[in-house]
Design an enzyme around this catalytic site. Structure first.
Site, PDB file in Angstrom:
ATOM      1  N   GLU A   1     -19.783 -75.391 -15.692  1.00  0.00           N
ATOM      2  CA  GLU A   1     -21.107 -75.826 -16.162  1.00  0.00           C
ATOM      3  C   GLU A   1     -21.521 -75.045 -17.409  1.00  0.00           C
ATOM      4  O   GLU A   1     -22.064 -75.611 -18.370  1.00  0.00           O
ATOM      5  CB  GLU A   1     -22.133 -75.626 -15.052  1.00  0.00           C
ATOM      6  CG  GLU A   1     -23.578 -75.912 -15.465  1.00  0.00           C
ATOM      7  CD  GLU A   1     -24.567 -75.024 -14.746  1.00  0.00           C
ATOM      8  OE1 GLU A   1     -25.685 -74.862 -15.262  1.00  0.00           O
ATOM      9  OE2 GLU A   1     -24.222 -74.471 -13.682  1.00  0.00           O
TER      10      GLU A   1
ATOM     11  N   ASP B   1     -26.033 -80.279 -13.449  1.00  0.00           N
ATOM     12  CA  ASP B   1     -24.999 -79.245 -13.585  1.00  0.00           C
ATOM     13  C   ASP B   1     -23.598 -79.843 -13.498  1.00  0.00           C
ATOM     14  O   ASP B   1     -22.689 -79.453 -14.241  1.00  0.00           O
ATOM     15  CB  ASP B   1     -25.158 -78.191 -12.486  1.00  0.00           C
ATOM     16  CG  ASP B   1     -26.414 -77.352 -12.646  1.00  0.00           C
ATOM     17  OD1 ASP B   1     -27.022 -77.392 -13.733  1.00  0.00           O
ATOM     18  OD2 ASP B   1     -26.780 -76.659 -11.680  1.00  0.00           O
TER      19      ASP B   1
ATOM     20  N   GLU C   1     -22.405 -81.461 -16.652  1.00  0.00           N
ATOM     21  CA  GLU C   1     -21.947 -80.469 -17.628  1.00  0.00           C
ATOM     22  C   GLU C   1     -20.583 -79.902 -17.238  1.00  0.00           C
ATOM     23  O   GLU C   1     -19.734 -79.662 -18.107  1.00  0.00           O
ATOM     24  CB  GLU C   1     -22.991 -79.362 -17.756  1.00  0.00           C
ATOM     25  CG  GLU C   1     -24.285 -79.859 -18.392  1.00  0.00           C
ATOM     26  CD  GLU C   1     -25.379 -78.818 -18.426  1.00  0.00           C
ATOM     27  OE1 GLU C   1     -26.314 -78.986 -19.220  1.00  0.00           O
ATOM     28  OE2 GLU C   1     -25.311 -77.836 -17.649  1.00  0.00           O
TER      29      GLU C   1
ATOM     30  N   ASP D   1     -22.176 -77.058 -20.887  1.00  0.00           N
ATOM     31  CA  ASP D   1     -23.500 -77.041 -21.512  1.00  0.00           C
ATOM     32  C   ASP D   1     -23.380 -76.807 -23.015  1.00  0.00           C
ATOM     33  O   ASP D   1     -24.065 -77.447 -23.822  1.00  0.00           O
ATOM     34  CB  ASP D   1     -24.347 -75.948 -20.857  1.00  0.00           C
ATOM     35  CG  ASP D   1     -25.696 -75.776 -21.514  1.00  0.00           C
ATOM     36  OD1 ASP D   1     -26.535 -76.693 -21.402  1.00  0.00           O
ATOM     37  OD2 ASP D   1     -25.921 -74.726 -22.157  1.00  0.00           O
TER      38      ASP D   1
END
Length: 245
Positions: free
Chosen positions: A57, A130, A133, A61
């Protein structure tokens, strides 16, 4: 407003079956099935720390932010840095990522422990965000930036080109509105911080003299403050739910 879709408890779906489903929905052929499985595994599953999606994650991101920033930079050559930032934040926030998770159908593929049912709607939304990502990171590690860009454009491109004017930052908007109400300033206070260190949830209250306070939640102090500011702007009619000001 629709309630957040609940997540199922962990269930046995073969790695090959999961990969087949996601290859069809993402347009990417997954090379490392163990990593894909990790991208879909929440920390509530009793497994070693590195067996859940948190590290992926983190990487995803950053890849998402870079790719969306690049799309906006090319799509809006006359936009100021401030407008680009507002558009970027709207495209990479938890609500947008969770909506894309629902488009892909990720909720049915996420592995969770039984205690996930105790999480509130906001936390469940964050889990879905999450995992999107983490999925981006998996694609990036499989095929590089071009593969990740292809997936992101597939689900974010149309959203990035929406013609509606970008809404201003909520805290900035509230600051100016409060000033107009009598030269006062919003005051933010943290009411609580819950959850584990790696996934905290902040509850923040904003007050403007002469008006009832509002609260907001978020995975960081900044996000919670933005949420509280948005709540007050909506309540006072400064912002409308259709996106107009």
């Amino acid at each position: 407003m629709n309630r957040t879709r609940p997540l199922p408890e962990i269930k046995m779906v073969s790695a090959n079956k999961t990969a087949s489903i996601l290859e069809e929905r993402t347009g990417h052929r997954f090379l490392n099935l163990k990593r894909l499985e990790r991208a879909l595994t929440h920390s509530s599953v009793q497994a070693p720390a590195r067996a859940n999606y948190e590290r992926l994650e983190f990487l995803g991101d950053r890849v998402l932010g870079l790719t969306v920033a690049e799309m906006l930079f090319e799509a809006f050559p006359e936009a100021s840095e401030g407008e680009l930032s507002v558009r970027l934040n709207a495209l990479v926030n938890a609500e947008t990522c969770a909506a894309i998770a629902d488009e892909i159908g990720l909720a049915d593929l996420i592995h969770t422990g039984s205690d996930i049912k105790s999480l509130n709607d906001k936390r469940l939304l964050n889990v879905r965000a999450d995992v999107v990502e983490a999925l981006i990171a998996t694609i990036y590690l499989d095929g590089g930036l071009e593969a990740a860009r292809s997936f992101i454009q597939r689900y974010w491109k149309k959203r990035s080109l929406e013609t509606g004017a970008a809404r201003r930052d909520a805290k900035t908007e509230l600051q100016e509105w409060a000033h107009q109400q009598g030269n006062v300033h919003p005051v933010y206070a943290i009411l609580s911080r819950s959850g584990p260190d790696h996934d905290p949830l902040f509850l923040v209250e904003v007050t403007v003299k002469g008006f009832a306070p509002e609260k907001g939640e978020g995975r960081s102090k900044r996000i919670a403050e933005q949420s509280a500011a948005e709540a007050m702007l909506y309540r006072e009619g400064v912002w409308k739910r259709d996106g107009s000001a």
